[in-house]
Enzyme design. Structure first.
Site, short mmCIF file in Angstrom:
data_model
loop_
_atom_site.label_atom_id
_atom_site.label_comp_id
_atom_site.label_asym_id
_atom_site.label_seq_id
_atom_site.Cartn_x
_atom_site.Cartn_y
_atom_site.Cartn_z
N ASP A 33 0.85 -1.19 0.00
CA ASP A 33 0.00 0.00 0.00
C ASP A 33 0.89 1.24 0.00
OD1 ASP A 33 -2.33 1.70 0.25
OD2 ASP A 33 -3.33 0.03 1.25
N TYR B 99 -14.25 5.74 -14.26
CA TYR B 99 -14.24 4.53 -13.44
C TYR B 99 -14.77 3.34 -14.23
CZ TYR B 99 -14.85 1.57 -9.32
OH TYR B 99 -14.78 0.54 -8.40
N THR C 270 -18.80 -0.27 4.07
CA THR C 270 -17.55 0.29 4.60
C THR C 270 -17.87 1.60 5.33
OG1 THR C 270 -17.13 1.64 2.63
CG2 THR C 270 -16.28 -0.63 2.62
#
Length: 250
Positions: free
Chosen positions: A36, A155, A190
């Site tokens: 990450d 996207y 989330t």
């Protein structure tokens, strides 16, 4: 222990679906690398999981828009672990803007992370796995790789590209013992979605025939399956983990 003795890399592994996937792989006996961005929670999460799972979790800094960082991720992982048996190509960002208002910079950034970044990681993984003669790559696509949605031109273009690239890589890599598949998550529960007002949240829930949002561990379980030997005759496909979202309207 479906992943006993295997070494796994998960990009975007410091939180959400990526972290859940790391945790599931560790539970199933793998050694795992959280990859990450610098400044992410990756180092903290890796230290916690390393202690919990007997020294089987590492953190590596990796920005998927940087080819040198991606290549170094695989070089260092092989040097430290000996092999890379499975990769979850999970790093990505969202983006909602009316198409007539999207700037070149915004469009290209989303494409560079969500499509080009997936290719950079897959390419590095293939080079390692071809030498080994085995391996499994799982690319994170999306429901929006299969259907359109207003105000998400960049996207959807990127995720649609991931779906078709997965088909191509699956065909290309199969004779060399490497499988390449994708996962298409629906809307996942989330903290980001929890911040939505109740009306918007209920609207998202209604889009899923199952009647709820997905959970990170449900996507992680799909990755675990595709990465494992249980999926040994599956390649070039994208498994939708979407509560029926892309099946159509009831």
């Amino acid at each position: 222990m479906r992943m006993q003795g295997k070494n796994v890399i998960v990009t975007g592994g410091a939180s959400g679906i990526g972290l859940a996937s790391i945790e599931r792989c560790l539970e199933e006996g793998a050694s795992a690398v959280i990859a990450d961005l610098e400044g992410s929670e990756g180092a903290v999460r890796a230290a916690e999981l390393d202690g919990k799972h007997g020294g089987r979790c590492l953190f590596k800094v990796c920005d998927v828009t940087d080819t040198a960082q991606v290549d170094r991720l695989f070089e260092e992982s092989v040097a430290e672990l000996g092999s890379v048996d499975a990769v979850f190509n999970n790093a990505g960002i969202g983006g909602i803007t009316p198409s007539d208002e999207v700037t070149d910079e915004e469009f290209l950034r989303i494409i560079d992370i969500n499509l080009n970044g997936v290719f950079r990681v897959a390419r590095a993984a293939l080079r390692v796995m071809y030498r080994q003669g085995s391996g499994s790559i799982v690319n994170c696509a999306s429901i929006l790789g299969m259907v359109g949605q207003s105000q998400t031109a960049a996207y959807t273009a990127a995720k649609g590209g991931v779906v078709n690239m997965t088909r191509t890589l699956g065909i290309e890599a199969a004779p060399k013992g490497v499988r390449v598949n994708g996962i298409g998550p629906g809307y996942i529960d989330t903290p980001l979605l929890a911040a939505l007002d109740e009306e918007l949240l209920q609207g998202l829930i209604r889009m899923h025939p199952i009647g709820r949002l997905g959970r990170s561990e449900e996507v992680a379980n799909a990755f675990l399956f595709l990465a494992s030997d249980e999926a040994s005759f599956i390649t070039g496909t994208t498994l939708m983990v979407d509560g029926g979202f892309t099946a159509g309207k009831s």
